[in-house]
Enzyme design. Structure first.
Site, PDB file in Angstrom:
ATOM      1  N   HIS B  72       0.811  -1.217   0.000  1.00 48.00           N
ATOM      2  CA  HIS B  72       0.000   0.000   0.000  1.00 48.00           C
ATOM      3  C   HIS B  72       0.850   1.274   0.000  1.00 48.00           C
ATOM      4  O   HIS B  72       0.319   2.353  -0.208  1.00 48.00           O
ATOM      5  CB  HIS B  72      -1.046  -0.040   1.121  1.00 48.00           C
ATOM      6  CG  HIS B  72      -0.581   0.387   2.479  1.00 48.00           C
ATOM      7  ND1 HIS B  72      -0.283  -0.503   3.480  1.00 48.00           N
ATOM      8  CD2 HIS B  72      -0.391   1.606   3.018  1.00 48.00           C
ATOM      9  CE1 HIS B  72       0.066   0.157   4.576  1.00 48.00           C
ATOM     10  NE2 HIS B  72       0.014   1.443   4.323  1.00 48.00           N
ATOM     11  N   ASP B 103       0.188  -7.434   1.691  1.00 47.69           N
ATOM     12  CA  ASP B 103       0.619  -6.042   1.812  1.00 47.69           C
ATOM     13  C   ASP B 103       2.143  -5.905   1.780  1.00 47.69           C
ATOM     14  O   ASP B 103       2.723  -5.153   2.555  1.00 47.69           O
ATOM     15  CB  ASP B 103       0.045  -5.397   3.095  1.00 47.69           C
ATOM     16  CG  ASP B 103       0.108  -3.876   3.042  1.00 47.69           C
ATOM     17  OD1 ASP B 103       0.335  -3.330   1.937  1.00 47.69           O
ATOM     18  OD2 ASP B 103      -0.055  -3.243   4.097  1.00 47.69           O
ATOM     19  N   GLY B 183       3.205   6.746   7.703  1.00 49.49           N
ATOM     20  CA  GLY B 183       4.567   6.966   7.209  1.00 49.49           C
ATOM     21  C   GLY B 183       5.507   5.860   7.656  1.00 49.49           C
ATOM     22  O   GLY B 183       6.529   5.612   7.032  1.00 49.49           O
ATOM     23  N   ASN B 184       5.166   5.177   8.766  1.00 54.51           N
ATOM     24  CA  ASN B 184       5.949   4.018   9.205  1.00 54.51           C
ATOM     25  C   ASN B 184       5.690   2.803   8.317  1.00 54.51           C
ATOM     26  O   ASN B 184       6.446   1.832   8.354  1.00 54.51           O
ATOM     27  CB  ASN B 184       5.610   3.636  10.654  1.00 54.51           C
ATOM     28  CG  ASN B 184       6.447   4.379  11.677  1.00 54.51           C
ATOM     29  OD1 ASN B 184       5.911   5.116  12.497  1.00 54.51           O
ATOM     30  ND2 ASN B 184       7.759   4.215  11.613  1.00 54.51           N
ATOM     31  N   SER B 185       4.633   2.851   7.557  1.00 52.96           N
ATOM     32  CA  SER B 185       4.256   1.718   6.711  1.00 52.96           C
ATOM     33  C   SER B 185       5.418   1.240   5.859  1.00 52.96           C
ATOM     34  O   SER B 185       6.046   2.032   5.174  1.00 52.96           O
ATOM     35  CB  SER B 185       3.124   2.123   5.768  1.00 52.96           C
ATOM     36  OG  SER B 185       1.918   2.099   6.439  1.00 52.96           O
ATOM     37  N   LEU B 242      -7.166 -23.508   1.314  1.00 53.39           N
ATOM     38  CA  LEU B 242      -7.269 -24.968   1.341  1.00 53.39           C
ATOM     39  C   LEU B 242      -8.491 -25.426   0.565  1.00 53.39           C
ATOM     40  O   LEU B 242      -8.614 -26.581   0.205  1.00 53.39           O
ATOM     41  CB  LEU B 242      -7.350 -25.432   2.802  1.00 53.39           C
ATOM     42  CG  LEU B 242      -7.298 -26.924   3.107  1.00 53.39           C
ATOM     43  CD1 LEU B 242      -5.960 -27.514   2.674  1.00 53.39           C
ATOM     44  CD2 LEU B 242      -7.538 -27.198   4.578  1.00 53.39           C
ATOM     45  N   GLY B 243      -9.433 -24.489   0.342  1.00 54.09           N
ATOM     46  CA  GLY B 243     -10.696 -24.890  -0.271  1.00 54.09           C
ATOM     47  C   GLY B 243     -11.648 -25.442   0.767  1.00 54.09           C
ATOM     48  O   GLY B 243     -12.630 -26.103   0.448  1.00 54.09           O
ATOM     49  N   THR B 245     -13.342 -24.523   4.933  1.00 48.16           N
ATOM     50  CA  THR B 245     -13.414 -23.637   6.086  1.00 48.16           C
ATOM     51  C   THR B 245     -13.469 -24.481   7.351  1.00 48.16           C
ATOM     52  O   THR B 245     -13.905 -25.630   7.321  1.00 48.16           O
ATOM     53  CB  THR B 245     -14.662 -22.741   6.039  1.00 48.16           C
ATOM     54  OG1 THR B 245     -15.816 -23.581   5.969  1.00 48.16           O
ATOM     55  CG2 THR B 245     -14.636 -21.815   4.842  1.00 48.16           C
TER      56      THR B 245
END
Lengths: 351, 579
Positions: B72, B103, B183-185, B242-243, B245
């Site tokens: 991001h 991310d 800004g730390n991202s 995994l397909g 839940t």
């Protein structure tokens, strides 16, 4: 009974930890447990996640707490989360229990829950210490509900910035308590953190994290915790059965012609949230309340001997009193508790 | 400093310093901390869009300039970025690969081949209470690119943060109370020894505005490690599913609540209500724990799965599909993300900074500086950038494809690069075999049987021999890759690195598609040899698997070829003569 943690002791605690942290082997194969990890190993098992009412309009349906007896007594904050008969507690090991609200003290926003279990790890209140400004502390809470099931709650580090009286006024900080608190330099009082534990770096219990507290005048947030020594008398009273909570099943019918706040001359603040604190908004001239000396901004704490947590509870409780009954109200005014007797039928109302 | 400020400063510090005088241990600890920060900060970078309009943080992980940041942070910057180091210099950089769900973005800086690189730690060994340092560029404060350092502890490990309607899923992440602000991202989370244990990127924000609230989250470096090979590939990579839940049942067991019958897990025998015991070698005790493991594995990896049914434990290898269908990930990239750390904008008017507005970041040198058309991209960036649909930067895919295939081809004998291949030996049924492969097809002659397979326009038509899943076409495509220029094969790309049965390390994977057949070729990164291949005619069916082993010294021909289809071995061919 009150034990102060001397500053020098607190300081040597920092030294020991800092040096030890610097000495931790980082990438070695036989990584030893850090002193802090050892502390947490004793504190974390006592922490609980509390689930109750809420989940809308910025009100979380969860908060924190900790066990203070092996028989399942839990100290937590007295908040709207507890406004339900479906209280659930999840222990550090993931076990789930239904919890009972044993009692609460609305003046301190402290509550005691009980779960039906034995032999639980706990943080004993009689082993709690007091601390001075500058003491490094750890705060444990399930802030933001990050941990679920058997996941350990979050741990933050910080220091006690000051030990002071919370200067809470209506319209500034929205809690009734105005007594001694620890103000922390870390952002601890997050959503869901209320009821968390503040401990020393060697694991001694110091305080219970308070609610999220915002000064509505300047939009600043305060991170405070209530010293165990301050909470202790209330907890003892709750355990002794002296501090019950009004409301619930009365096992008897309501009065045919019940009392109302208005009949007593009390106009309460608008009832806007599930648990609006029962503040007096205004007092009708010439009414029993007026004659008894009640004033706007008084917070009604007790009706006879039962704790009144909300405007709604007060109204409901009065529905069980006949219009001629004399009632005793305890209100909080300028950090003082004031007790009055009121009668709507023109009998003597006295301060 | 004004007299008043100085007075406050002195008042604040005096009692503490007085108490510290003579306390050697504390001073020593402080000196060690200062030294650690000095030693640790050089790889920390400030990441900017070319004209400085947005930015974040990052960390270098190799001397040739590869650096990690958040997806991001990188996305609004585009393919060309500017990165500031603590040496005060600004470097050009190009996007390499992105993992939008995790991310993470990999970028490459230019201008040096001796960049300071962070040392990667092991985030699975991090404990709650460990010292934690966050370094980066909060509020884009540093005009000289000196990173801001904040210090705290690890508040939680193995945290799972729901995507909450967004693409980003922070699985198995580290939680810290070290201050994390916009800004730390993308910046590093270091442990007390200065090892890189995470990439900062998310924080719990609710009513107090977008500033530190003592609960920040970092992507674990072990997750990044698993994805690094994929990120090198220049692709837009996806996470695994995994397909199926899972949820707690009444007995607090983690059980399957739904399963897709098109999933590999289903084909390997996993069913509704089975209890999940472990996944990818890690025990599963909670549904969050299951998601923590799954959320840190790349799409397409094959991992061990253990489950229990009626008291019996079953251990299988499952191939994990992508969280997103083909093309779905690219579409979702447009959706908004609420929980990520906002990217500070250069325009202070739009900022949500608390208190005094920090000075705007130093104007960034731009080559050209012709505002209406924007600055010109430097040659070095142009040379390392190739746009192609589905890729963050195709240039790096081509580089790795060439590296892997050229190394492999260099191991082959000249005779293996042209003409017919003829192999002979014994099958696992003690039958003799004669295997012949050429441009027209492949055949295998056994003592009493013979199978022929001819290459046509649709290679999926006749997957000989029956029950093998297509051994002959698979071997045909093996030879084809060796004997034809890669452009003739079809679409051939570098997938990244992935595990392989029986191997501890990760292997280089080349994905090649020819006339309806998709083949994954697994190469040993150490000796460049082909370790195995998997060939699909249909993604919802099992592939034909071929494993090559017992290579003789300095020979490109394996002594042993094992063919597996589904759960059953089909045959093992042992060579007695080599071409």
């Amino acid at each position: 009974m009150r034990m102060n943690l001397p500053f020098s002791a607190a300081l040597s605690c920092v030294c020991a930890v800092s040096v030890a942290l610097a000495a931790i082997p980082v990438a070695g194969d036989d990584r030893s447990e850090s002193p802090l990890a050892q502390t947490l190993r004793t504190v974390q098992p006592a922490m609980v996640k509390v689930y109750g009412a809420g989940g809308f309009r910025g009100l979380e349906a969860y908060q924190s707490g900790f066990l203070f007896s092996p028989e399942g007594h839990i100290l937590t904050a007295y908040t709207t989360v507890l406004d339900t008969t479906m209280l659930r507690v999840v222990l550090d090991d993931g076990r789930r229990f239904d919890a009972e609200l044993l009692g609460a003290d609305a003046r301190l926003d402290v509550a005691v829950l009980k779960i039906d279990a034995q032999g639980l790890p706990c943080l004993r209140l009689d082993a709690a210490a007091d601390a001075e400004a500058g003491a490094p502390v750890l705060a444990l809470s399930n802030m933001f509900g990050v941990a679920t099931g058997n996941e350990p709650v979050s741990v933050q580090q910080g220091a006690i910035a000051i030990v002071t009286d919370l200067d809470a006024r209506r319209g500034t900080f929205e809690i009734p308590y105005k007594g001694r608190v620890y103000i922390l330099d870390a952002v601890t009082n997050n959503p869901g953190a209320a009821g968390g534990a503040v401990v020393t770096w060697d694991g001694r219990l110091l305080a219970m994290l308070g609610k999220e507290l915002r000064n509505t005048r300047n939009n600043t947030w305060i991170n405070y915790a209530l010293p165990i020594s301050v909470l202790r008398p209330s907890v003892d009273a709750i355990l002794a059965g002296e501090q019950s909570v009004a409301g619930g099943d009365h096992g008897r019918p309501k009065a045919a012609r019940p009392l109302t706040p208005r009949a007593l001359g009390l106009i309460l603040v608008p009832d806007v949230v599930p648990r609006t604190p029962p503040y007096v908004d205004s007092v009708l001239a010439g009414s029993p309340a007026s004659r008894a000396g009640l004033r706007p901004d008084d917070l009604i704490v007790f009706l006879d001997d039962a704790l009144v947590p909300s405007c709604r509870t007060l109204r409901e409780e009065l529905e069980y009193r006949d219009h001629f009954e004399v009632v005793r109200l305890t209100v909080l005014r300028d950090r003082e508790l004031v007790e009055v007797e009121l009668s709507a039928e023109g009998k003597e109302s006295r301060p | 400093m004004t007299p008043v400020l100085r007075a406050i400063f002195v008042l604040t510090l005096t009692p503490v310093s007085a108490a510290l005088v003579g306390d050697g241990a504390l001073l020593q600890a402080e000196a060690e901390r200062v030294a650690l920060i000095e030693r640790t900060k050089p790889p920390v970078i400030a990441v900017f869009a070319v004209e400085g309009e947005s930015g974040g943080s990052g960390v270098l992980i190799s001397p040739d300039g590869l650096a990690l940041t958040n997806f991001h942070v990188a996305r609004p910057c585009g393919e060309w970025l500017k990165c500031g180091l603590s040496d005060g210099r600004l470097y050009d950089a190009v996007i390499v690969g992105v993992d939008p769900v995790g991310d993470v973005a990999l970028i490459k800086l230019f201008g040096r081949n001796d960049f300071p690189a962070a040392i990667l730690g092991d985030s699975d060994r991090v404990q709650v209470g460990d010292r934690a340092y966050v370094m980066g560029n909060p509020f884009l404060l540093a005009a000289d690119f000196q990173p801001t350092v904040t210090c705290g502890i690890i508040s939680g490990v193995h945290r799972y943060q729901f995507p909450s309607g967004t693409l980003l899923e922070y699985a198995d992440c580290l939680q810290t109370d070290a201050s994390i602000n916009p800004g730390n991202s993308g910046g590093p989370l270091f442990d007390g020894g200065g090892l890189l244990i995470g990439i900062v990127g998310r924080a719990s924000f609710e009513k107090r505005g977008r500033v530190n609230v003592g609960a920040g989250y970092a992507i674990s470096i072990n997750q990044v490690r698993r994805f690094l090979g994929y990120l090198h590939s220049g692709r837009i990579v996806d996470h695994a599913t995994l397909g199926a839940t899972v949820a707690f049942d009444d007995a607090q067991r983690v059980v399957v609540t739904e399963i897709l019958d098109s999933s590999d897990a289903y084909r390997r025998g996993l069913r509704y209500d089975d209890e999940i015991v472990s996944l990818a070698g890690r025990p599963v005790t909670t549904p969050n724990g299951f998601k923590n493991i799954l959320g840190t594995i790349p799409k397409g990896w094959r991992v061990p799965l253990s489950f229990r049914r009626d008291g019996e434990r079953l251990d299988v290898l499952v191939r994990l599909a992508g969280v997103h269908a083909e093309g779905e990930l690219l579409e979702k990239l447009e959706s908004s993300r609420a929980d990520e750390l906002p990217i500070p904008q250069r325009n202070p008017g739009k900022d949500e900074k608390p208190g005094k507005t920090p000075a705007p970041i130093e104007p960034i040198e731009t080559a050209g500086g012709n505002r209406p058309t924007g600055p010109d991209m430097p040659e070095v960036v142009k040379q390392h950038l190739e746009e192609r649909a589905g890729y963050a930067n195709y240039y790096f895919n081509r580089q790795h494809r060439t590296r892997v295939l050229d190394s492999w081809l260099a191991k082959l004998a000249p005779a293996q690069k042209e003409g017919q291949w003829a192999l002979s030996g014994k099958t696992s049924a003690e039958d003799t075999f004669q295997l012949k492969i050429n441009d027209k097809g492949a055949s295998i002659e056994l003592a009493e049987n013979r199978y022929d397979w001819a290459a046509t326009d649709d290679l999926t038509a006749d997957l000989q021999p029956e029950g093998s899943g297509g051994m002959l076409p698979a071997l045909y495509l093996w030879r084809y890759l060796a004997t034809h220029p890669v452009e003739e094969f079809g679409e051939v790309s570098y997938l990244g690195t992935a595990p392989f049965p029986g191997r501890e390390d990760l292997l280089d994977v080349i994905v090649a598609v020819r006339r309806g057949l998709e083949v994954w070729f697994y190469f040993d990164p150490n000796d460049a040899r082909l370790v195995g291949l998997e060939m699909w005619s249909d993604p919802s069916r099992d592939p034909c698997e071929v494993r090559f082993s017992e290579y003789a010294e300095s020979s490109g021909t394996p002594g042993r070829i094992e063919v597996i289809y589904g759960d059953a071995p089909f045959t093992i061919l042992t060579m007695d003569a080599r071409p």
